[in-house]
Design a protein around this motif. Structure first.
Motif, PDB file in Angstrom:
ATOM      1  N   LEU A 110     -13.323 -10.523   0.322  1.00 12.67           N
ATOM      2  CA  LEU A 110     -14.282 -11.461   0.033  1.00 12.67           C
ATOM      3  C   LEU A 110     -15.478 -10.757  -0.732  1.00 12.67           C
ATOM      4  O   LEU A 110     -16.213 -11.506  -1.510  1.00 12.67           O
ATOM      5  CB  LEU A 110     -14.829 -12.358   0.919  1.00 12.67           C
ATOM      6  CG  LEU A 110     -13.940 -13.789   1.399  1.00 12.67           C
ATOM      7  CD1 LEU A 110     -14.406 -14.324   2.579  1.00 12.67           C
ATOM      8  CD2 LEU A 110     -13.504 -14.448   0.430  1.00 12.67           C
ATOM      9  N   GLU A 111     -15.825  -9.537  -0.371  1.00 10.10           N
ATOM     10  CA  GLU A 111     -16.759  -8.879  -1.121  1.00 10.10           C
ATOM     11  C   GLU A 111     -17.057  -8.825  -2.434  1.00 10.10           C
ATOM     12  O   GLU A 111     -18.137  -9.217  -2.950  1.00 10.10           O
ATOM     13  CB  GLU A 111     -16.728  -7.585  -0.419  1.00 10.10           C
ATOM     14  CG  GLU A 111     -18.246  -6.617  -0.646  1.00 10.10           C
ATOM     15  CD  GLU A 111     -18.460  -5.460   0.109  1.00 10.10           C
ATOM     16  OE1 GLU A 111     -19.535  -5.005   0.512  1.00 10.10           O
ATOM     17  OE2 GLU A 111     -17.304  -4.967   0.494  1.00 10.10           O
ATOM     18  N   PRO A 112     -15.616  -8.717  -3.429  1.00 10.51           N
ATOM     19  CA  PRO A 112     -15.986  -8.570  -4.885  1.00 10.51           C
ATOM     20  C   PRO A 112     -16.648 -10.176  -5.430  1.00 10.51           C
ATOM     21  O   PRO A 112     -17.157 -10.230  -6.243  1.00 10.51           O
ATOM     22  CB  PRO A 112     -14.791  -8.364  -5.330  1.00 10.51           C
ATOM     23  CG  PRO A 112     -13.987  -7.886  -3.951  1.00 10.51           C
ATOM     24  CD  PRO A 112     -14.508  -8.340  -2.855  1.00 10.51           C
ATOM     25  N   CYS A 113     -16.328 -11.182  -4.128  1.00 10.72           N
ATOM     26  CA  CYS A 113     -16.774 -12.568  -4.990  1.00 10.72           C
ATOM     27  C   CYS A 113     -18.337 -12.895  -4.540  1.00 10.72           C
ATOM     28  O   CYS A 113     -18.715 -13.693  -4.975  1.00 10.72           O
ATOM     29  CB  CYS A 113     -15.931 -13.661  -4.122  1.00 10.72           C
ATOM     30  SG  CYS A 113     -14.178 -13.372  -4.203  1.00 10.72           S
ATOM     31  N   GLN A 136     -11.381 -20.922   9.059  1.00  7.35           N
ATOM     32  CA  GLN A 136     -12.525 -20.743   9.867  1.00  7.35           C
ATOM     33  C   GLN A 136     -13.068 -19.163   9.512  1.00  7.35           C
ATOM     34  O   GLN A 136     -14.351 -19.177   9.416  1.00  7.35           O
ATOM     35  CB  GLN A 136     -12.180 -20.978  11.234  1.00  7.35           C
ATOM     36  CG  GLN A 136     -13.110 -21.062  12.232  1.00  7.35           C
ATOM     37  CD  GLN A 136     -12.654 -21.653  13.638  1.00  7.35           C
ATOM     38  OE1 GLN A 136     -11.688 -20.973  14.067  1.00  7.35           O
ATOM     39  NE2 GLN A 136     -13.471 -22.694  14.266  1.00  7.35           N
ATOM     40  N   ARG A 137     -12.189 -18.323   9.645  1.00  7.59           N
ATOM     41  CA  ARG A 137     -12.654 -16.874   9.669  1.00  7.59           C
ATOM     42  C   ARG A 137     -13.270 -16.700   8.008  1.00  7.59           C
ATOM     43  O   ARG A 137     -14.310 -15.957   7.956  1.00  7.59           O
ATOM     44  CB  ARG A 137     -11.544 -16.055   9.830  1.00  7.59           C
ATOM     45  CG  ARG A 137     -11.183 -16.086  11.250  1.00  7.59           C
ATOM     46  CD  ARG A 137      -9.690 -15.197  11.568  1.00  7.59           C
ATOM     47  NE  ARG A 137      -9.228 -15.170  12.989  1.00  7.59           N
ATOM     48  CZ  ARG A 137      -8.456 -14.477  13.373  1.00  7.59           C
ATOM     49  NH1 ARG A 137      -7.829 -13.365  12.601  1.00  7.59           N
ATOM     50  NH2 ARG A 137      -8.035 -14.495  14.489  1.00  7.59           N
ATOM     51  N   ASP A 143     -19.916 -16.972   4.958  1.00  4.42           N
ATOM     52  CA  ASP A 143     -21.567 -17.021   5.056  1.00  4.42           C
ATOM     53  C   ASP A 143     -22.171 -16.011   5.177  1.00  4.42           C
ATOM     54  O   ASP A 143     -23.396 -15.729   4.701  1.00  4.42           O
ATOM     55  CB  ASP A 143     -21.528 -17.903   6.369  1.00  4.42           C
ATOM     56  CG  ASP A 143     -21.290 -19.394   6.409  1.00  4.42           C
ATOM     57  OD1 ASP A 143     -21.215 -19.800   5.213  1.00  4.42           O
ATOM     58  OD2 ASP A 143     -20.960 -19.885   7.385  1.00  4.42           O
ATOM     59  N   GLU A 144     -21.670 -14.782   5.661  1.00  6.73           N
ATOM     60  CA  GLU A 144     -22.168 -13.433   5.671  1.00  6.73           C
ATOM     61  C   GLU A 144     -22.524 -12.941   4.550  1.00  6.73           C
ATOM     62  O   GLU A 144     -23.601 -12.404   4.241  1.00  6.73           O
ATOM     63  CB  GLU A 144     -21.514 -12.599   6.490  1.00  6.73           C
ATOM     64  CG  GLU A 144     -21.099 -13.012   8.124  1.00  6.73           C
ATOM     65  CD  GLU A 144     -20.117 -11.995   8.695  1.00  6.73           C
ATOM     66  OE1 GLU A 144     -19.680 -10.868   8.015  1.00  6.73           O
ATOM     67  OE2 GLU A 144     -19.713 -12.353   9.690  1.00  6.73           O
ATOM     68  N   LEU A 145     -21.720 -13.444   3.490  1.00  6.80           N
ATOM     69  CA  LEU A 145     -21.831 -12.832   2.167  1.00  6.80           C
ATOM     70  C   LEU A 145     -22.417 -13.571   1.231  1.00  6.80           C
ATOM     71  O   LEU A 145     -22.571 -13.333  -0.063  1.00  6.80           O
ATOM     72  CB  LEU A 145     -20.425 -12.352   1.575  1.00  6.80           C
ATOM     73  CG  LEU A 145     -19.673 -11.268   2.205  1.00  6.80           C
ATOM     74  CD1 LEU A 145     -18.430 -11.332   1.803  1.00  6.80           C
ATOM     75  CD2 LEU A 145     -20.379  -9.805   1.941  1.00  6.80           C
ATOM     76  N   LYS A 146     -23.086 -14.804   1.875  1.00  4.70           N
ATOM     77  CA  LYS A 146     -23.653 -15.882   1.108  1.00  4.70           C
ATOM     78  C   LYS A 146     -22.768 -16.316  -0.241  1.00  4.70           C
ATOM     79  O   LYS A 146     -23.468 -16.564  -1.334  1.00  4.70           O
ATOM     80  CB  LYS A 146     -25.068 -15.259   0.501  1.00  4.70           C
ATOM     81  CG  LYS A 146     -26.133 -14.779   1.631  1.00  4.70           C
ATOM     82  CD  LYS A 146     -27.340 -14.750   0.939  1.00  4.70           C
ATOM     83  CE  LYS A 146     -28.308 -14.401   2.203  1.00  4.70           C
ATOM     84  NZ  LYS A 146     -27.999 -14.160   3.604  1.00  4.70           N
TER      85      LYS A 146
END
Length: 424
Positions: A110-113, A136-137, A143-146
């Motif tokens: 998800l980080e690239p997004c 859920q995960r 949420d952590e990566l906004k």
């Protein structure tokens, strides 16, 4: 003279005259049903225990805590999941296939997004406990990566009823837009996922049928009915709290499990399974009224109505609906200067700005619209491509449907797929 004593020619003439005075009954709208494989291959399967003697009525259902993430080891047997930061699946594909589901692996996926704040989960398979855990995960890591805008791009023939309800509550609590794109299906228990979405864009086919009790010990029709009453009671409670019509549960009861009743676009809207979720919309209106003001909410409502009446048409594919919605925004003053991220289709504005800043405006495209260039005032929609058996419910990436449209004084807004904005 009695009519019985009339000569046969006169009697026939009288009958013809009488029939000519009667209006022919209009045929009922066609109902499409199709045969399906065994319930084990999808369907709406219930295995939860019910006590037919002491609990004929459903026990109260408590909403799961979306923050209580289960990180136990898991796999996706018989299913595939991919992550993409692009909304244009037709040109950009479905992203990278997930092969690991621990926190670090999902964070890396998800980080690239994070920069553009939009992520799309493409899921093909049955609704199981592992599907619920996956959603859920991903919501927790997002949420952590906004990453505030999340799309579930689903193709599912159904699965476990109880898991679909749990997953639907997680989806409702973590703010997802749901697509059923062209060529995809959302059948049986998958329909419950639609009820949980903030916005539903449907270009594929949505079908329902009876729930089957795989673990039933019933020996008579009466015993089976008492078991199903408890299960359907839970389904009705779930549909009601998520803004969908409980009539969906009643309609399911009348369709044999070996068949599927395909819902029409009008029925999807009628049952609250397409477009903006009415329950979430009530909450959003209050929040937007406080944050952006009454004028913003009025324009947003008008835009949503206009989008539904102008762009969200069954004969349009997702790209056409998206382009229509983007062109329609300016009529209602969007993106709004005070609340740009709350404006309809704001995710596309973020992508445009990032592309222009990176100097890639000439190469990147969003749903067929060149980034960094003026959007056409009114492009003629291209002919919709031939659709496979399942209508395509897909890439209407965040269509204005979610954002509520209506004309400046006029407006329009539930496995169909107009472009609707993904809610924050």
């Amino acid at each position: 003279m009695s009519i019985r004593r009339l000569p046969l020619p006169l009697l026939m003439t009288a009958c013809v005259a009488l029939s000519a005075c009667q209006r022919p009954a209009e045929p009922p709208p066609p109902v499409e049903t199709v045969e399906v494989a065994s319930p084990e291959e999808g369907g709406a399967v219930s295995t939860a225990p019910v006590d037919v003697d002491t609990a004929p009525e459903p026990a109260p259902v408590t909403d799961p805590d979306p923050t209580a993430v289960d990180w136990a080891p898991m796999t996706l047997a018989g299913a595939t999941a991919s992550i993409s930061c692009e909304l244009d699946y037709a040109n950009a594909g479905d992203g990278d296939v997930l092969s690991a589901f621990d926190h670090d692996a999902l964070h890396a996926a998800l980080e690239p997004c994070a920069e553009r704040g939009v992520a799309r989960l493409r899921f093909k398979g049955r609704v199981t406990q592992d599907f619920t855990r996956l959603v859920q995960r991903l919501a927790s890591v997002a949420d952590e990566l906004k990453i505030g805008k999340r799309v579930l791009d689903i193709d599912s023939s159904g699965g476990m009823v109880e898991e679909a309800i749990r997953a639907g509550d997680v989806i409702a609590g973590t703010r997802w837009t749901i697509w059923v794109r062209e060529g995809a299906v959302c059948h049986s228990s998958c329909v419950f996922l639609l009820a949980g979405g903030d916005t539903r864009l449907i270009g594929g086919r949505v079908g329902i049928h009876r729930i089957i009790r795989m673990s039933s010990s019933a020996t008579t029709r009466a015993e089976l009915n008492r078991e199903l009453r408890a299960v359907y009671g839970r389904v009705r409670d779930y549909l009601e709290r998520n803004g969908a019509a409980v009539a969906v549960a009643d309609l399911m009861m009348a369709v044999p499990n070996r068949s599927l009743r395909i819902l029409t676009p009008d029925e999807l809207k009628l049952y609250g399974l397409d477009g903006v979720n009415p329950a979430q919309d009530d909450l959003d209106r209050l929040r937007l009224m406080r944050k952006c003001g009454q004028d913003f909410v009025a324009r947003r409502d008008a835009y949503v109505r206009a989008f539904d009446s102008t762009c969200n048409a069954p004969d349009r594919d997702v790209e056409q609906m998206a382009n229509c919605g983007l062109e329609l925004r300016t009529k209602y003053g969007f993106p709004d200067e005070q609340c740009p991220t709350e404006s309809p289709l704001s995710e596309f504005d973020l992508v445009d700005a990032l592309a222009a800043a990176a100097g890639n405006a000439s190469r990147l495209r969003i749903l067929g619209v060149p980034i960094g260039e003026p959007r056409p005032a009114a492009r003629q929609p291209k002919p919709a491509p031939a659709r496979p058996a399942p209508a395509d419910a897909a890439s209407t990436a965040e269509s204005p449907t979610a954002s509520e449209p209506a004309d400046a004084g006029d407006a329009a807004t539930s496995e169909g797929e107009a472009e609707t904005p993904i809610r924050d």
